[in-house]
Design a protein around this motif. Structure first.
Motif, PDB file in Angstrom:
ATOM      1  N   GLY A 118      -5.859 -13.895   3.738  1.00 30.01           N
ATOM      2  CA  GLY A 118      -5.241 -12.567   3.725  1.00 30.01           C
ATOM      3  C   GLY A 118      -3.752 -12.659   4.016  1.00 30.01           C
ATOM      4  N   ASN A 119      -3.391 -13.505   4.988  1.00 33.54           N
ATOM      5  CA  ASN A 119      -1.970 -13.697   5.292  1.00 33.54           C
ATOM      6  C   ASN A 119      -1.217 -14.223   4.078  1.00 33.54           C
ATOM      7  OD1 ASN A 119      -2.148 -12.844   7.938  1.00 33.54           O
ATOM      8  ND2 ASN A 119      -2.437 -14.898   8.754  1.00 33.54           N
ATOM      9  N   LEU A 120      -1.805 -15.176   3.374  1.00 30.99           N
ATOM     10  CA  LEU A 120      -1.171 -15.738   2.185  1.00 30.99           C
ATOM     11  C   LEU A 120      -0.993 -14.663   1.111  1.00 30.99           C
ATOM     12  CD1 LEU A 120      -0.084 -18.101   0.539  1.00 30.99           C
ATOM     13  CD2 LEU A 120      -2.458 -18.589  -0.144  1.00 30.99           C
ATOM     14  N   LEU A 121      -2.014 -13.846   0.907  1.00 28.57           N
ATOM     15  CA  LEU A 121      -1.898 -12.775  -0.082  1.00 28.57           C
ATOM     16  C   LEU A 121      -0.801 -11.786   0.304  1.00 28.57           C
ATOM     17  CD1 LEU A 121      -5.662 -12.183  -0.892  1.00 28.57           C
ATOM     18  CD2 LEU A 121      -3.906 -12.888  -2.531  1.00 28.57           C
ATOM     19  N   MET A 122      -0.757 -11.392   1.571  1.00 26.61           N
ATOM     20  CA  MET A 122       0.287 -10.457   2.010  1.00 26.61           C
ATOM     21  C   MET A 122       1.677 -11.076   1.861  1.00 26.61           C
ATOM     22  SD  MET A 122      -0.869  -7.463   2.763  1.00 26.61           S
ATOM     23  CE  MET A 122       0.454  -6.739   3.734  1.00 26.61           C
ATOM     24  N   LYS A 123       1.830 -12.342   2.227  1.00 33.84           N
ATOM     25  CA  LYS A 123       3.119 -13.020   2.088  1.00 33.84           C
ATOM     26  C   LYS A 123       3.533 -13.053   0.619  1.00 33.84           C
ATOM     27  CE  LYS A 123       5.413 -17.418   3.143  1.00 33.84           C
ATOM     28  NZ  LYS A 123       5.908 -17.787   1.841  1.00 33.84           N
ATOM     29  N   THR A 124       2.581 -13.353  -0.253  1.00 32.80           N
ATOM     30  CA  THR A 124       2.868 -13.384  -1.684  1.00 32.80           C
ATOM     31  C   THR A 124       3.296 -12.003  -2.176  1.00 32.80           C
ATOM     32  OG1 THR A 124       1.296 -15.183  -1.977  1.00 32.80           O
ATOM     33  CG2 THR A 124       1.912 -13.949  -3.946  1.00 32.80           C
ATOM     34  N   LEU A 125       2.612 -10.952  -1.716  1.00 30.68           N
ATOM     35  CA  LEU A 125       2.982  -9.597  -2.132  1.00 30.68           C
ATOM     36  C   LEU A 125       4.372  -9.217  -1.618  1.00 30.68           C
ATOM     37  CD1 LEU A 125      -0.346  -7.616  -1.796  1.00 30.68           C
ATOM     38  CD2 LEU A 125       0.709  -8.565  -3.847  1.00 30.68           C
ATOM     39  N   MET A 126       4.709  -9.660  -0.418  1.00 32.46           N
ATOM     40  CA  MET A 126       6.058  -9.399   0.096  1.00 32.46           C
ATOM     41  C   MET A 126       7.096 -10.073  -0.796  1.00 32.46           C
ATOM     42  SD  MET A 126       5.518  -9.763   4.184  1.00 32.46           S
ATOM     43  CE  MET A 126       4.051  -9.087   4.921  1.00 32.46           C
ATOM     44  N   GLU A 127       6.810 -11.286  -1.234  1.00 36.75           N
ATOM     45  CA  GLU A 127       7.725 -11.981  -2.146  1.00 36.75           C
ATOM     46  C   GLU A 127       7.834 -11.252  -3.476  1.00 36.75           C
ATOM     47  OE1 GLU A 127       6.000 -15.896  -2.231  1.00 36.75           O
ATOM     48  OE2 GLU A 127       6.768 -16.403  -0.233  1.00 36.75           O
ATOM     49  N   VAL A 128       6.709 -10.771  -4.001  1.00 38.37           N
ATOM     50  CA  VAL A 128       6.715 -10.008  -5.244  1.00 38.37           C
ATOM     51  C   VAL A 128       7.551  -8.735  -5.071  1.00 38.37           C
ATOM     52  CG1 VAL A 128       5.262  -8.653  -6.827  1.00 38.37           C
ATOM     53  CG2 VAL A 128       4.529 -10.932  -6.084  1.00 38.37           C
ATOM     54  N   ALA A 129       7.392  -8.073  -3.925  1.00 47.47           N
ATOM     55  CA  ALA A 129       8.154  -6.847  -3.664  1.00 47.47           C
ATOM     56  C   ALA A 129       9.653  -7.149  -3.630  1.00 47.47           C
ATOM     57  CB  ALA A 129       7.699  -6.208  -2.354  1.00 47.47           C
ATOM     58  N   VAL A 130      10.041  -8.246  -3.001  1.00 45.49           N
ATOM     59  CA  VAL A 130      11.461  -8.631  -2.959  1.00 45.49           C
ATOM     60  C   VAL A 130      11.955  -8.931  -4.369  1.00 45.49           C
ATOM     61  CG1 VAL A 130      13.060 -10.441  -2.194  1.00 45.49           C
ATOM     62  CG2 VAL A 130      11.450  -9.436  -0.571  1.00 45.49           C
ATOM     63  N   GLU A 131      11.190  -9.714  -5.124  1.00 46.14           N
ATOM     64  CA  GLU A 131      11.581 -10.082  -6.491  1.00 46.14           C
ATOM     65  C   GLU A 131      11.755  -8.859  -7.384  1.00 46.14           C
ATOM     66  OE1 GLU A 131       8.468 -12.685  -7.761  1.00 46.14           O
ATOM     67  OE2 GLU A 131       9.067 -14.277  -6.374  1.00 46.14           O
ATOM     68  N   ASN A 132      11.044  -7.781  -7.078  1.00 45.89           N
ATOM     69  CA  ASN A 132      11.083  -6.572  -7.911  1.00 45.89           C
ATOM     70  C   ASN A 132      11.904  -5.452  -7.282  1.00 45.89           C
ATOM     71  OD1 ASN A 132       9.164  -6.832 -10.396  1.00 45.89           O
ATOM     72  ND2 ASN A 132       8.241  -7.993  -8.733  1.00 45.89           N
ATOM     73  N   ASP A 133      12.745  -5.802  -6.317  1.00 49.85           N
ATOM     74  CA  ASP A 133      13.648  -4.839  -5.681  1.00 49.85           C
ATOM     75  C   ASP A 133      12.928  -3.609  -5.135  1.00 49.85           C
ATOM     76  OD1 ASP A 133      15.975  -6.372  -6.141  1.00 49.85           O
ATOM     77  OD2 ASP A 133      16.046  -5.648  -8.217  1.00 49.85           O
ATOM     78  N   CYS A 134      11.775  -3.822  -4.532  1.00 55.40           N
ATOM     79  CA  CYS A 134      11.039  -2.713  -3.932  1.00 55.40           C
ATOM     80  C   CYS A 134      11.643  -2.386  -2.562  1.00 55.40           C
ATOM     81  CB  CYS A 134       9.565  -3.075  -3.754  1.00 55.40           C
ATOM     82  SG  CYS A 134       8.701  -3.302  -5.316  1.00 55.40           S
ATOM     83  N   SER A 135      11.645  -1.114  -2.231  1.00 54.12           N
ATOM     84  CA  SER A 135      12.138  -0.686  -0.928  1.00 54.12           C
ATOM     85  C   SER A 135      11.010  -0.598   0.097  1.00 54.12           C
ATOM     86  CB  SER A 135      12.829   0.672  -1.036  1.00 54.12           C
ATOM     87  OG  SER A 135      11.917   1.650  -1.518  1.00 54.12           O
ATOM     88  N   ARG A 136       9.776  -0.623  -0.383  1.00 52.72           N
ATOM     89  CA  ARG A 136       8.614  -0.475   0.505  1.00 52.72           C
ATOM     90  C   ARG A 136       7.444  -1.288  -0.022  1.00 52.72           C
ATOM     91  NH1 ARG A 136       8.525   6.116   0.693  1.00 52.72           N
ATOM     92  NH2 ARG A 136      10.296   6.382   2.081  1.00 52.72           N
ATOM     93  N   LEU A 137       6.564  -1.649   0.894  1.00 57.47           N
ATOM     94  CA  LEU A 137       5.241  -2.162   0.563  1.00 57.47           C
ATOM     95  C   LEU A 137       4.290  -1.249   1.329  1.00 57.47           C
ATOM     96  CD1 LEU A 137       4.230  -5.880   0.434  1.00 57.47           C
ATOM     97  CD2 LEU A 137       2.626  -4.093   1.017  1.00 57.47           C
ATOM     98  N   GLU A 138       3.404  -0.586   0.614  1.00 57.19           N
ATOM     99  CA  GLU A 138       2.555   0.440   1.221  1.00 57.19           C
ATOM    100  C   GLU A 138       1.093   0.199   0.873  1.00 57.19           C
ATOM    101  OE1 GLU A 138       5.327   4.320   1.146  1.00 57.19           O
ATOM    102  OE2 GLU A 138       4.799   3.570  -0.844  1.00 57.19           O
ATOM    103  N   TRP A 139       0.217   0.718   1.727  1.00 56.98           N
ATOM    104  CA  TRP A 139      -1.215   0.615   1.500  1.00 56.98           C
ATOM    105  C   TRP A 139      -1.938   1.593   2.413  1.00 56.98           C
ATOM    106  CZ3 TRP A 139       1.754  -3.071   3.900  1.00 56.98           C
ATOM    107  CH2 TRP A 139       1.496  -3.299   5.253  1.00 56.98           C
ATOM    108  N   THR A 140      -3.217   1.720   2.194  1.00 54.10           N
ATOM    109  CA  THR A 140      -4.071   2.509   3.078  1.00 54.10           C
ATOM    110  C   THR A 140      -5.234   1.628   3.511  1.00 54.10           C
ATOM    111  OG1 THR A 140      -5.452   3.356   1.279  1.00 54.10           O
ATOM    112  CG2 THR A 140      -3.540   4.686   1.907  1.00 54.10           C
ATOM    113  N   THR A 141      -5.884   2.045   4.551  1.00 54.51           N
ATOM    114  CA  THR A 141      -7.136   1.414   4.965  1.00 54.51           C
ATOM    115  C   THR A 141      -7.997   2.490   5.615  1.00 54.51           C
ATOM    116  OG1 THR A 141      -8.134  -0.469   6.109  1.00 54.51           O
ATOM    117  CG2 THR A 141      -6.359   0.657   7.255  1.00 54.51           C
ATOM    118  N   ASP A 142      -9.275   2.274   5.601  1.00 54.27           N
ATOM    119  CA  ASP A 142     -10.172   3.240   6.230  1.00 54.27           C
ATOM    120  C   ASP A 142      -9.921   3.295   7.730  1.00 54.27           C
ATOM    121  OD1 ASP A 142     -11.379   3.830   3.807  1.00 54.27           O
ATOM    122  OD2 ASP A 142     -12.972   2.343   4.084  1.00 54.27           O
TER     123      ASP A 142
END
Length: 165
Positions: free
Chosen positions: A101-125
């Protein structure tokens, strides 16, 4: 009075979209904005690039898929930026607590940076305390200013809205 209509945004609408988005941002308290040329370019990029919008990141262990993260880019986020919205993060029960899970989140953070995202958002129950604990380790906070809604019978609702009794 002319009838109300809807239509898909077209490239010619970009200046009008920029004006409306600035108004919306002011409503939410923004006081500074990027230069108009930058906002127009961001709108063009975010609205009119060909993209299905569905992305899936897989985690593998010994060539076996053991986790996934499904995400999309949402727009607008802050101003004319986009956010990466994590729809689902799942690690196989047999492979949890191994850093996947940590690896997936780290990868998504990198994707967000590469795509000039200002936020990474999600929901959980709300009942999923393990997930909440997991997400807190990244420095995220649960928002108390948002309510999450879900419409599942939208076909019926849409008909009712279009044809009130």
């Amino acid at each position: 009075m002319p009838p109300l209509t809807t239509s898909r945004a077209e490239p010619d609408d970009i200046p009008s979209i920029a004006i409306l988005l600035e108004e919306m941002d002011r409503f939410y308290g923004a006081t500074t904005f990027s230069p108009l040329e930058d906002r127009l370019a961001a709108i063009k990029t975010n609205l009119f690039e060909e993209n299905l919008g569905i992305h899936l990141m897989l985690a593998r262990k010994n060539n076996e898929v053991v986790g996934l993260a499904s995400y999309s880019f949402l727009w607008p986020a802050v101003g004319v930026t986009r956010s990466l919205y994590l729809k689902e993060l799942y690690v196989s029960k047999l492979h949890r607590r191994q850093g996947i899970g940590n690896l997936l989140m780290k990868t998504l953070m990198e994707v967000a940076v590469e795509n000039d995202c200002s936020r990474l958002e999600w929901t959980t129950d709300l009942e999923n305390e393990d997930a909440q604990h997991f997400y807190r380790q990244f420095g995220s906070n649960q928002l108390s200013t948002k309510a999450f809604y879900r419409l599942t019978d939208f076909r019926q609702t849409s008909r009712a809205i279009n044809h009130p009794h």
